[in-house]
Design a protein around this motif. Structure first.
Motif, mmCIF file in Angstrom:
data_model
loop_
_atom_site.group_PDB
_atom_site.id
_atom_site.type_symbol
_atom_site.label_atom_id
_atom_site.label_comp_id
_atom_site.label_asym_id
_atom_site.label_seq_id
_atom_site.Cartn_x
_atom_site.Cartn_y
_atom_site.Cartn_z
ATOM 1 N N ARG A 234 0.747 -0.928 -0.069
ATOM 2 C CA ARG A 234 0.090 -0.011 -0.029
ATOM 3 C C ARG A 234 0.765 1.218 -0.107
ATOM 4 N NH1 ARG A 234 -5.154 -0.155 2.487
ATOM 5 N NH2 ARG A 234 -5.074 1.939 1.742
ATOM 6 N N LEU A 239 -2.943 5.838 3.383
ATOM 7 C CA LEU A 239 -3.903 5.397 4.518
ATOM 8 C C LEU A 239 -4.382 6.426 5.491
ATOM 9 C CD1 LEU A 239 -1.203 2.756 5.792
ATOM 10 C CD2 LEU A 239 -3.413 2.358 4.804
ATOM 11 N N THR A 240 -5.597 6.064 5.885
ATOM 12 C CA THR A 240 -5.982 7.000 6.909
ATOM 13 C C THR A 240 -5.690 6.923 8.358
ATOM 14 O OG1 THR A 240 -8.242 5.374 7.372
ATOM 15 C CG2 THR A 240 -8.349 7.073 5.487
ATOM 16 N N LYS A 242 -7.654 6.191 10.796
ATOM 17 C CA LYS A 242 -8.148 5.209 11.230
ATOM 18 C C LYS A 242 -7.504 3.653 10.851
ATOM 19 C CE LYS A 242 -12.876 3.316 11.702
ATOM 20 N NZ LYS A 242 -14.456 3.592 11.278
ATOM 21 N N GLU A 243 -7.292 3.632 9.710
ATOM 22 C CA GLU A 243 -6.579 2.595 9.118
ATOM 23 C C GLU A 243 -5.315 2.121 9.613
ATOM 24 O OE1 GLU A 243 -7.844 2.018 4.448
ATOM 25 O OE2 GLU A 243 -6.726 3.577 5.129
ATOM 26 N N ILE A 247 -4.469 -1.383 11.782
ATOM 27 C CA ILE A 247 -3.341 -2.171 11.509
ATOM 28 C C ILE A 247 -2.357 -2.437 12.719
ATOM 29 C CG2 ILE A 247 -1.099 -2.285 10.120
ATOM 30 C CD1 ILE A 247 -2.830 -0.871 8.056
#
Length: 345
Positions: A234, A239-240, A242-243, A247
């Motif tokens: 990725r 990426l947010t 929240k992501e 993770i």
């Protein structure tokens, strides 16, 4: 109190760094502030810009860690120096100038309270140098410098979504001695934007407060390694917050360097049980009894542990059922760890 952003000239910065231990370090050791002021008031050495800022003096942090003073200083540095852009705040020439002009009293106070070490002159000089000029690479140096570290912590970890207290994550981060953790976190190339930075800190906060993860530098350095793995599939900047948080909550507990309070509690429970079963045998944390099933001359056959005997993961350490990630963070124990040696901070 209105003042102006200053910076040292390239020529003087080069000379200051090259001759630091020979010509300048002793001025700190002998508390000769007037001589340092004289050096940094020379217009050939320091240039004043037209960028105004509202100066507010900082409190000198004592030898014994005081989180409240650190919190106040981070707020003061940010409120005063938020006029700097990130590009400007990366410039060594600005931080060297500010530390020896407007913030000289703070710089000298930190030397006396935290750096001065009569019993170890080599460490004293190394620490003074690394916290005054850049000697460790750009990102690592910013995370070690006396003033720069306060600005960058505020830049990355102020939570603008929390209107009531945008400093809540910073307050958590500095609730315990933070400098080693900050170096492990901020010197990583993974920290490229606020979304990633905030996601990391939120995940670590949850794991510490709710799951009992031990507070040290490893959660931060290991978070960087995990996200580096994610970067293989990725684009991290997509990426947010929240992501990133999800993770890390899922994968950080799997790192062999991260430990949990309940892990030790279960180890202690096992040792207590062993002691009860073996009244006449001393059981220590470094040994446990292993009973041979049979012997044949020089061969000893040991019992094979069943699955039920293998230490289970504590219920407290279980996390949300999020998509897993294979993380290859294992290192040989005798390998040098990039974070193991932090130039004295």
């Amino acid at each position: 109190m209105t003042r102006y952003i200053k910076y040292v000239t390239d020529e003087f910065l080069k000379e200051f760094k090259n001759e630091f231990l020979v010509k300048y370090a002793h001025l700190y050791k002998s508390n000769e502030m007037d001589k340092l002021k004289s050096v940094f008031s020379d217009p050939n050495h320091v240039i004043e810009t037209s960028i105004e800022y509202e100066y507010e003096p900082l409190e000198v942090e004592p030898k014994e860690y005081d989180a409240d003073i650190v919190r106040r200083n981070i707020r003061r540095v940010w409120e005063s120096l938020k006029v700097l852009t990130p590009v400007q705040a990366e410039m060594e020439k600005i931080w060297v100038a500010l530390a020896h002009t407007d913030y000289l009293e703070y710089q000298m106070g930190i030397f006396n309270s935290q750096i001065a070490n009569p019993d170890n002159k080599k460490r004293e000089e190394s620490s003074l140098k690394s916290r005054t000029i850049f000697i460790n690479g750009a990102k690592r140096s910013l995370a070690i410098h006396n003033l720069a570290i306060l600005w960058w912590l505020a830049y990355y970890f102020r939570d603008n979504q929390n209107i009531e207290n945008p400093y809540h994550l910073i307050d958590f981060f500095v609730s315990t001695p933070y400098r080693g953790n900050a170096v492990a976190l901020l010197s990583s190339n993974i920290i490229s934007n606020k979304e990633i930075a905030l996601g990391i800190l939120e995940a670590v906060k949850v794991l510490i407060e709710e799951e009992g993860m031990v507070v040290n530098r490893f959660p931060y350095s290991e978070a960087g390694k995990i996200l580096n793995e994610v970067g293989g599939v990725r684009i991290l900047d997509t990426l947010t917050r929240k992501e990133v948080k999800a993770i890390l909550i899922k994968n950080l507990p799997n790192s062999h360097k991260v430990s949990f309070i309940n892990d030790k509690a279960e180890d202690d429970k096992f040792l207590d049980g062993a002691k009860e079963e073996n009244q006449d045998v001393e059981v220590t944390e470094l040994e446990q009894l292993i009973k041979a099933t049979e012997t044949d001359s020089n061969v000893v056959i040991l019992p094979v542990e069943g699955e039920e005997d293998i230490a289970s993961v504590s219920e407290t350490n279980k996390v949300a059922d999020l998509p897993g990630l294979e993380v290859t963070t294992q290192q040989e124990e005798n390998e040098d760890d990039d974070d193991m040696w932090i130039a004295p901070v």
